[in-house]
Design an enzyme around this catalytic site. Structure first.
Site, PDB file in Angstrom:
ATOM      1  N   CYS A 137       0.830  -1.207   0.000  1.00 42.77           N
ATOM      2  CA  CYS A 137       0.000   0.000   0.000  1.00 42.77           C
ATOM      3  C   CYS A 137       0.867   1.260   0.000  1.00 42.77           C
ATOM      4  O   CYS A 137       1.426   1.639   1.037  1.00 42.77           O
ATOM      5  CB  CYS A 137      -0.924  -0.033   1.223  1.00 42.77           C
ATOM      6  SG  CYS A 137      -1.962   1.420   1.391  1.00 42.77           S
ATOM      7  N   CYS A 140      -0.402   4.084   2.224  1.00 39.89           N
ATOM      8  CA  CYS A 140      -0.170   3.832   3.655  1.00 39.89           C
ATOM      9  C   CYS A 140       1.291   4.056   4.017  1.00 39.89           C
ATOM     10  O   CYS A 140       1.596   4.650   5.045  1.00 39.89           O
ATOM     11  CB  CYS A 140      -0.511   2.388   4.014  1.00 39.89           C
ATOM     12  SG  CYS A 140      -2.097   1.825   3.408  1.00 39.89           S
ATOM     13  N   ASP A 141       2.198   3.564   3.205  1.00 42.50           N
ATOM     14  CA  ASP A 141       3.592   3.468   3.637  1.00 42.50           C
ATOM     15  C   ASP A 141       4.584   4.290   2.827  1.00 42.50           C
ATOM     16  O   ASP A 141       5.759   4.366   3.194  1.00 42.50           O
ATOM     17  CB  ASP A 141       4.026   1.980   3.602  1.00 42.50           C
ATOM     18  CG  ASP A 141       3.214   1.155   4.600  1.00 42.50           C
ATOM     19  OD1 ASP A 141       2.863   1.700   5.655  1.00 42.50           O
ATOM     20  OD2 ASP A 141       2.931  -0.016   4.314  1.00 42.50           O
TER      21      ASP A 141
HETATM   22  C1  LIG Z   1       0.520  -4.105   5.206  1.00 37.74           C
HETATM   23  C2  LIG Z   1      -0.641  -3.125   5.229  1.00 37.74           C
HETATM   24  C3  LIG Z   1      -0.437  -1.870   5.756  1.00 37.74           C
HETATM   25  C4  LIG Z   1      -1.485  -0.965   5.802  1.00 37.74           C
HETATM   26  N1  LIG Z   1      -1.268   0.267   6.345  1.00 37.74           N
HETATM   27  C5  LIG Z   1      -2.297   1.137   6.428  1.00 37.74           C
HETATM   28  C6  LIG Z   1      -2.105   2.424   7.016  1.00 37.74           C
HETATM   29  O1  LIG Z   1      -0.997   2.769   7.451  1.00 37.74           O
HETATM   30  N2  LIG Z   1      -3.182   3.244   7.083  1.00 37.74           N
HETATM   31  C7  LIG Z   1      -4.406   2.902   6.580  1.00 37.74           C
HETATM   32  O2  LIG Z   1      -5.346   3.686   6.685  1.00 37.74           O
HETATM   33  N3  LIG Z   1      -4.610   1.712   5.997  1.00 37.74           N
HETATM   34  C8  LIG Z   1      -3.588   0.822   5.910  1.00 37.74           C
HETATM   35  N4  LIG Z   1      -3.776  -0.385   5.287  1.00 37.74           N
HETATM   36  C9  LIG Z   1      -5.100  -0.673   4.707  1.00 37.74           C
HETATM   37  C10 LIG Z   1      -6.079  -1.079   5.817  1.00 37.74           C
HETATM   38  O3  LIG Z   1      -5.490  -2.105   6.586  1.00 37.74           O
HETATM   39  C11 LIG Z   1      -7.396  -1.538   5.233  1.00 37.74           C
HETATM   40  O4  LIG Z   1      -7.928  -0.548   4.398  1.00 37.74           O
HETATM   41  C12 LIG Z   1      -8.402  -1.837   6.335  1.00 37.74           C
HETATM   42  O5  LIG Z   1      -7.879  -2.759   7.267  1.00 37.74           O
HETATM   43  C13 LIG Z   1      -9.710  -2.382   5.763  1.00 37.74           C
HETATM   44  O6  LIG Z   1     -10.557  -2.653   6.825  1.00 37.74           O
HETATM   45  P1  LIG Z   1     -11.774  -3.662   6.728  1.00 37.74           P
HETATM   46  O7  LIG Z   1     -12.447  -3.576   8.050  1.00 37.74           O
HETATM   47  O8  LIG Z   1     -12.540  -3.410   5.512  1.00 37.74           O
HETATM   48  O9  LIG Z   1     -11.156  -5.108   6.527  1.00 37.74           O
HETATM   49  P2  LIG Z   1      -9.872  -5.908   6.999  1.00 37.74           P
HETATM   50  O10 LIG Z   1      -8.949  -5.112   7.835  1.00 37.74           O
HETATM   51  O11 LIG Z   1      -9.364  -6.545   5.765  1.00 37.74           O
HETATM   52  O12 LIG Z   1     -10.505  -7.026   7.944  1.00 37.74           O
HETATM   53  C14 LIG Z   1     -11.335  -8.008   7.420  1.00 37.74           C
HETATM   54  C15 LIG Z   1     -11.846  -8.848   8.572  1.00 37.74           C
HETATM   55  O13 LIG Z   1     -12.819  -9.759   8.096  1.00 37.74           O
HETATM   56  C16 LIG Z   1     -12.571 -11.022   8.652  1.00 37.74           C
HETATM   57  N5  LIG Z   1     -13.155 -12.023   7.749  1.00 37.74           N
HETATM   58  C17 LIG Z   1     -12.865 -12.282   6.454  1.00 37.74           C
HETATM   59  N6  LIG Z   1     -13.621 -13.278   5.983  1.00 37.74           N
HETATM   60  C18 LIG Z   1     -14.418 -13.660   7.023  1.00 37.74           C
HETATM   61  C19 LIG Z   1     -15.422 -14.654   7.189  1.00 37.74           C
HETATM   62  N7  LIG Z   1     -15.764 -15.486   6.182  1.00 37.74           N
HETATM   63  N8  LIG Z   1     -16.034 -14.766   8.392  1.00 37.74           N
HETATM   64  C20 LIG Z   1     -15.706 -13.946   9.421  1.00 37.74           C
HETATM   65  N9  LIG Z   1     -14.778 -12.987   9.316  1.00 37.74           N
HETATM   66  C21 LIG Z   1     -14.141 -12.852   8.141  1.00 37.74           C
HETATM   67  C22 LIG Z   1     -11.082 -11.116   8.829  1.00 37.74           C
HETATM   68  O14 LIG Z   1     -10.744 -12.081   9.810  1.00 37.74           O
HETATM   69  C23 LIG Z   1     -10.780  -9.676   9.273  1.00 37.74           C
HETATM   70  O15 LIG Z   1     -10.976  -9.569  10.659  1.00 37.74           O
HETATM   71  C24 LIG Z   1      -2.758  -1.310   5.259  1.00 37.74           C
HETATM   72  C25 LIG Z   1      -2.949  -2.592   4.713  1.00 37.74           C
HETATM   73  C26 LIG Z   1      -1.903  -3.489   4.701  1.00 37.74           C
HETATM   74  C27 LIG Z   1      -2.122  -4.877   4.126  1.00 37.74           C
END
Ligand SMILES: Cc1cc2nc3c(=O)[nH]c(=O)nc-3n(C[C@H](O)[C@H](O)[C@H](O)COP(=O)(O)OP(=O)(O)OC[C@H]3O[C@@H](n4cnc5c(N)ncnc54)[C@H](O)[C@@H]3O)c2cc1C
Length: 313
Positions: A137, A140-141
């Site tokens: 990302c 992000c980084d």
């Molecule tokens: C390495 C990295 C660094 C990042 N750094 C940043 C940053 O510095 N700042 C920033 O704003 N964003 C950052 N991001 C992006 C950010 O992490 C995501 O945009 C954010 O986490 C998305 O949130 P979400 O709640 O949609 O899903 P996610 O964080 O993807 O969480 C999904 C959740 O759903 C659950 N899940 C999936 N399938 C199922 C299922 N079938 N049943 C039950 N649960 C399920 C998983 O276990 C997880 O808990 C980064 C991403 C990465 C990979």
């Protein structure tokens, strides 16, 4: 089909979107039940420093931030459970979701916050140095590599966008492209090729990311000639796409060709009433913790209004 529980609001996923939905749904007295999935805390649990989430002036480690999210949701009364949604049956209301291939839960409303997973190259050094110079990302980084040299791998529109973003922060962006052409749209390709500090390498594969505790370089290979080279870099960005975690909802919910759940613009509503989507599973554009949290809030408010209007709350 044996169901053993009926809930007003079922939240699937425990990233910023799911926990924010849980905070709002709890405070609206929807008594939400949240299933965390196999990655409690979501994508931020695999990163180190998060510096762009408002409210943390000194930045915070991703895993610590997600513990705070969880604690706040629990304090508001959310019923947070470890478990995976393994199947969905949205043919009739109340909707049914199977957990861990056994129990079925009936829900008057469902908030899907299952996120997306970045695709990786699959080499050992990429995993070992993830969060230590390897990132999926740029937004992000990228800031951590201001004034430094980085490499990026990918050839689509997102890769082009990320390379352009990095070119405004970094001295040189080395862009590795597997074939002799990019998949990105013409206009994005032109912007990349015209940017003086983006150096494009055609027919190029990543051989190894170099570094002991953090990224110090990369070895790459011309896949036509077999010639290998090394350059010194501080950051390595993988931009080869994301996979939304929406598999179990296929056939029930409208999705785009990549599997992102479609929502009615400006809302979290899906094509089925009472089913809402928030976070990265419905967002291929912004993909940030703050936007995920924002849409989690929208989903809980939409669910509350839906349940009230139906007399279910
Ligand atoms: C390495 C990295 C660094 C990042 N750094 C940043 C940053 O510095 N700042 C920033 O704003 N964003 C950052 N991001 C992006 C950010 O992490 C995501 O945009 C954010 O986490 C998305 O949130 P979400 O709640 O949609 O899903 P996610 O964080 O993807 O969480 C999904 C959740 O759903 C659950 N899940 C999936 N399938 C199922 C299922 N079938 N049943 C039950 N649960 C399920 C998983 O276990 C997880 O808990 C980064 C991403 C990465 C990979």
């Amino acid at each position: 089909m044996a169901t053993n529980e009926r809930v007003q609001c079922l939240i699937i996923g425990s990233g910023p979107a799911g926990y924010t939905a849980a905070i709002y749904a709890s405070r609206a007295n929807l008594k939400p039940v949240l299933y965390q999935g196999i990655q409690p805390g979501g994508q931020l649990t695999i990163t180190t420093e998060v510096e762009n989430y408002p409210g943390y002036p000194d930045g915070i480690q991703g895993p610590d931030m997600m513990i705070n999210f969880e604690k706040q949701a629990a304090r508001m009364g959310a019923d947070i459970r470890f478990g995976l949604a393994t199947k969905a049956d949205f043919s009739t209301q109340p909707y049914k979701v199977q957990i861990d291939e056994e129990n079925w839960i009936e829900a008057d409303s469902v908030i899907i916050s299952t996120g997306a997973s970045a695709k990786w190259l699959g080499i050992e050094s990429e995993q070992r140095l993830n969060g230590y110079g390897v990132s999926a990302c740029a937004v992000c980084d990228g800031f951590f590599f201001k004034g430094k040299e980085v490499a990026i791998v990918g050839a689509g529109d997102t890769a082009a966008e990320e390379a352009l973003y990095l070119s405004k922060l970094c001295t040189t962006v080395h862009m590795f492209i597997r074939r002799d052409a990019m998949r990105a749209s013409k206009v994005m390709q032109e912007r990349v090729l015209k940017t003086s500090n983006i150096k494009v390498y055609w027919n190029t594969d990543t051989d190894e990311i170099l570094g002991d505790k953090k990224v110090s370089g990369v070895r790459f290979k011309n896949n036509k000639t077999g010639e290998k080279k090394e350059i010194a870099i501080s950051g390595f960005f993988v931009a080869i796409g994301h996979r939304p975690n929406s598999e179990i909802f296929k056939g029930w919910l409208d999705m785009d060709e990549a599997g992102y759940i479609k929502t009615i613009p400006g809302t979290s509503k899906t094509n089925l009433e009472g089913i809402f989507a928030s976070g990265d599973v419905q967002d291929k554009v912004y993909r940030q913790a703050i936007t995920a949290a924002g849409t989690g809030c929208m989903a809980a408010l939409d669910a509350e209004r839906y349940l009230s209007a139906k007399g279910l709350h």
